[in-house]
Design an enzyme around this catalytic site. Sequence first.
Site, PDB file in Angstrom:
ATOM      1  N   CYS A   2     -39.708   3.869 -64.326  1.00 40.72           N
ATOM      2  CA  CYS A   2     -38.830   4.675 -65.197  1.00 40.72           C
ATOM      3  C   CYS A   2     -37.915   3.806 -66.053  1.00 40.72           C
ATOM      4  O   CYS A   2     -37.775   4.055 -67.258  1.00 40.72           O
ATOM      5  CB  CYS A   2     -38.017   5.658 -64.351  1.00 40.72           C
ATOM      6  SG  CYS A   2     -37.114   4.916 -62.990  1.00 40.72           S
TER       7      CYS A   2
HETATM    8  N1  LIG Z   1     -38.658   9.489 -58.731  1.00 41.72           N
HETATM    9  C1  LIG Z   1     -38.818   8.887 -59.899  1.00 41.72           C
HETATM   10  O1  LIG Z   1     -38.042   9.114 -60.854  1.00 41.72           O
HETATM   11  C2  LIG Z   1     -39.920   7.918 -60.123  1.00 41.72           C
HETATM   12  C3  LIG Z   1     -40.770   7.528 -59.119  1.00 41.72           C
HETATM   13  N2  LIG Z   1     -41.750   6.608 -59.356  1.00 41.72           N
HETATM   14  C4  LIG Z   1     -42.635   6.157 -58.303  1.00 41.72           C
HETATM   15  O2  LIG Z   1     -43.497   7.213 -57.935  1.00 41.72           O
HETATM   16  C5  LIG Z   1     -43.842   7.123 -56.564  1.00 41.72           C
HETATM   17  C6  LIG Z   1     -43.428   8.419 -55.878  1.00 41.72           C
HETATM   18  O3  LIG Z   1     -42.025   8.562 -56.021  1.00 41.72           O
HETATM   19  P1  LIG Z   1     -41.239   9.892 -55.672  1.00 41.72           P
HETATM   20  O4  LIG Z   1     -42.063  11.071 -55.988  1.00 41.72           O
HETATM   21  O5  LIG Z   1     -39.926   9.755 -56.280  1.00 41.72           O
HETATM   22  O6  LIG Z   1     -41.132   9.728 -54.089  1.00 41.72           O
HETATM   23  P2  LIG Z   1     -40.901  10.860 -52.978  1.00 41.72           P
HETATM   24  O7  LIG Z   1     -40.272  10.172 -51.826  1.00 41.72           O
HETATM   25  O8  LIG Z   1     -40.206  12.017 -53.579  1.00 41.72           O
HETATM   26  O9  LIG Z   1     -42.383  11.305 -52.607  1.00 41.72           O
HETATM   27  C7  LIG Z   1     -43.282  10.467 -51.959  1.00 41.72           C
HETATM   28  C8  LIG Z   1     -44.570  11.215 -51.717  1.00 41.72           C
HETATM   29  O10 LIG Z   1     -45.484  10.329 -51.088  1.00 41.72           O
HETATM   30  C9  LIG Z   1     -46.092  10.997 -50.005  1.00 41.72           C
HETATM   31  N3  LIG Z   1     -46.448   9.993 -48.994  1.00 41.72           N
HETATM   32  C10 LIG Z   1     -45.652   9.067 -48.406  1.00 41.72           C
HETATM   33  N4  LIG Z   1     -46.359   8.304 -47.568  1.00 41.72           N
HETATM   34  C11 LIG Z   1     -47.635   8.754 -47.619  1.00 41.72           C
HETATM   35  C12 LIG Z   1     -48.845   8.400 -46.969  1.00 41.72           C
HETATM   36  N5  LIG Z   1     -48.911   7.395 -46.102  1.00 41.72           N
HETATM   37  N6  LIG Z   1     -49.970   9.097 -47.273  1.00 41.72           N
HETATM   38  C13 LIG Z   1     -49.934  10.118 -48.148  1.00 41.72           C
HETATM   39  N7  LIG Z   1     -48.825  10.520 -48.778  1.00 41.72           N
HETATM   40  C14 LIG Z   1     -47.691   9.838 -48.524  1.00 41.72           C
HETATM   41  C15 LIG Z   1     -45.096  11.985 -49.519  1.00 41.72           C
HETATM   42  O11 LIG Z   1     -45.821  13.020 -48.909  1.00 41.72           O
HETATM   43  P3  LIG Z   1     -45.374  13.898 -47.646  1.00 41.72           P
HETATM   44  O12 LIG Z   1     -44.113  14.625 -48.026  1.00 41.72           O
HETATM   45  O13 LIG Z   1     -46.530  14.794 -47.475  1.00 41.72           O
HETATM   46  O14 LIG Z   1     -45.180  12.947 -46.508  1.00 41.72           O
HETATM   47  C16 LIG Z   1     -44.437  12.422 -50.835  1.00 41.72           C
HETATM   48  O15 LIG Z   1     -45.194  13.458 -51.417  1.00 41.72           O
HETATM   49  C17 LIG Z   1     -43.100   5.897 -56.035  1.00 41.72           C
HETATM   50  O16 LIG Z   1     -43.934   4.776 -56.093  1.00 41.72           O
HETATM   51  C18 LIG Z   1     -41.955   5.766 -57.015  1.00 41.72           C
HETATM   52  O17 LIG Z   1     -41.438   4.489 -57.008  1.00 41.72           O
HETATM   53  C19 LIG Z   1     -41.968   6.126 -60.607  1.00 41.72           C
HETATM   54  C20 LIG Z   1     -41.173   6.485 -61.645  1.00 41.72           C
HETATM   55  C21 LIG Z   1     -40.048   7.384 -61.476  1.00 41.72           C
HETATM   56  C1  LIG Z   2     -32.487   5.597 -58.164  1.00 40.46           C
HETATM   57  C2  LIG Z   2     -33.665   4.747 -57.776  1.00 40.46           C
HETATM   58  O1  LIG Z   2     -33.755   4.272 -56.668  1.00 40.46           O
HETATM   59  N1  LIG Z   2     -34.604   4.551 -58.709  1.00 40.46           N
HETATM   60  C3  LIG Z   2     -35.764   3.757 -58.478  1.00 40.46           C
HETATM   61  C4  LIG Z   2     -36.645   3.781 -59.683  1.00 40.46           C
HETATM   62  C5  LIG Z   2     -37.887   4.583 -59.497  1.00 40.46           C
HETATM   63  C6  LIG Z   2     -39.137   3.934 -60.071  1.00 40.46           C
HETATM   64  O2  LIG Z   2     -39.477   4.015 -61.219  1.00 40.46           O
HETATM   65  O3  LIG Z   2     -39.751   3.194 -59.160  1.00 40.46           O
HETATM   66  P1  LIG Z   2     -41.190   2.493 -59.072  1.00 40.46           P
HETATM   67  O4  LIG Z   2     -41.157   1.239 -59.808  1.00 40.46           O
HETATM   68  O5  LIG Z   2     -41.396   2.220 -57.651  1.00 40.46           O
HETATM   69  O6  LIG Z   2     -42.174   3.422 -59.642  1.00 40.46           O
HETATM   70  C7  LIG Z   2     -35.388   2.318 -58.196  1.00 40.46           C
HETATM   71  O7  LIG Z   2     -34.432   1.829 -58.762  1.00 40.46           O
HETATM   72  O8  LIG Z   2     -36.158   1.651 -57.478  1.00 40.46           O
END
Ligand SMILES: NC(=O)C1=CN([C@@H]2O[C@H](COP(=O)(O)OP(=O)(O)OC[C@H]3O[C@@H](n4cnc5c(N)ncnc54)[C@H](OP(=O)(O)O)[C@@H]3O)[C@@H](O)[C@H]2O)C=CC1
Ligand SMILES: CC(=O)N[C@@H](CCC(=O)OP(=O)(O)O)C(=O)O
Length: 324
Positions: free
Chosen positions: A131
Amino acid sequence: MSIRTGIVGISGFGGGEALRLIAGHPSFELVYAAGEGSAGSRLVDRFPGVPQALAGLVIEKWDPEALPELDLLFASLPTGASAEALAKVPERVKIVDIGGDHRYAPGWTYGLADVWPEQIKRQARVANPGCFPAATLNALAPLLAGGLIAPGNIVIDAKTGISGAGRGGGGSFGYAESNENLQPYGLLQHVHMPEMATTIERIGGGSAAGLVFTPHLVPMTRGVLVTIYCRGSATMKQCLQTAQSFYADRPFVRVTDRPPQTKWATGSNLSFVSYAADPERDLVIAMGAVDNLGKGAAGHAVQNANLICGLPETTGLEGASIWP
Ligand SMILES: NC(=O)C1=CN([C@@H]2O[C@H](COP(=O)(O)OP(=O)(O)OC[C@H]3O[C@@H](n4cnc5c(N)ncnc54)[C@H](OP(=O)(O)O)[C@@H]3O)[C@@H](O)[C@H]2O)C=CC1
Ligand SMILES: CC(=O)N[C@@H](CCC(=O)OP(=O)(O)O)C(=O)O
């Protein structure tokens, strides 16, 4: 044409936003949802507002070796949890990885879709930018490509909403510790540094050795704002004109002559960029605002998926942002 689509990590913030976008996408049909702790639940149990047609879809336990017939998979797993598993997904299934495991990994294309869409088209493995990099690199790319700033002296001051940490990101980012509070974190060693440095060098043609990046947690749900301090002698007008021309035919980047705000992007795949400059002080300030779950995650992922599936890039992403 219906493209059979799956989401793994659907119960999380990134996966949930991907669900929302795919539910309204005219070509992607959600046929597979997977997770870990949420496995066995119906989508309606996790997302009471899901459209009726998807309500009964049951979240499967994630097993890359037991997938149904799929054309496209969005992976939204914690960083570190997807590399091994996604290597087992059959070649014919296209993947967009929203997590951090494959950014600049061999065999994967770094999906900076607003900047190099042609390099993404027809690929089968795309790593979505993080992000902070999405907000930062969209603001910097025109200046770097135009030689208006030096790649070696860039300081990024970033702010993020709490959903950036994901549902599993409770820890010290819980409500009681975040509400009415501001905190810097990840100083000097944040995981997004390498992908930002590599991309700055790729576009700017020089070392990004002086890169400094400090994110701050802000008590809001969504949004990323970056304020980036650079060395360069361009005027504000030159910066704006360079960005307007760089993004002339790009649908999701808005170049504005006033400082952008996170709320402008909420719920959308838009990326707002703007600039201020003082040539006498050799100073250029680039600014970027995105929704961390839109351009920062699921919106960008759907844009990348459109590109790799040969669809118009804007398919399913044309809605306005949410206001107020
Ligand atoms: N939040 C954000 O703004 C952003 C996030 N990201 C990246 O996207 C990815 C997801 O982030 P985010 O949605 O925020 O994280 P969350 O913690 O909200 O969600 C994680 C998800 O992963 C699932 N999960 C965890 N472990 C396992 C496993 N072993 N097998 C299958 N499913 C699993 C969980 O499922 P369950 O509930 O079923 O256990 C849950 O649905 C990360 O890599 C994050 O860094 C990237 C850009 C922005
Ligand atoms: C508030 C907060 O914790 N934000 C996350 C950014 C989420 C993200 O983009 O993480 P990935 O690179 O894993 O996709 C962080 O700073 O790590």
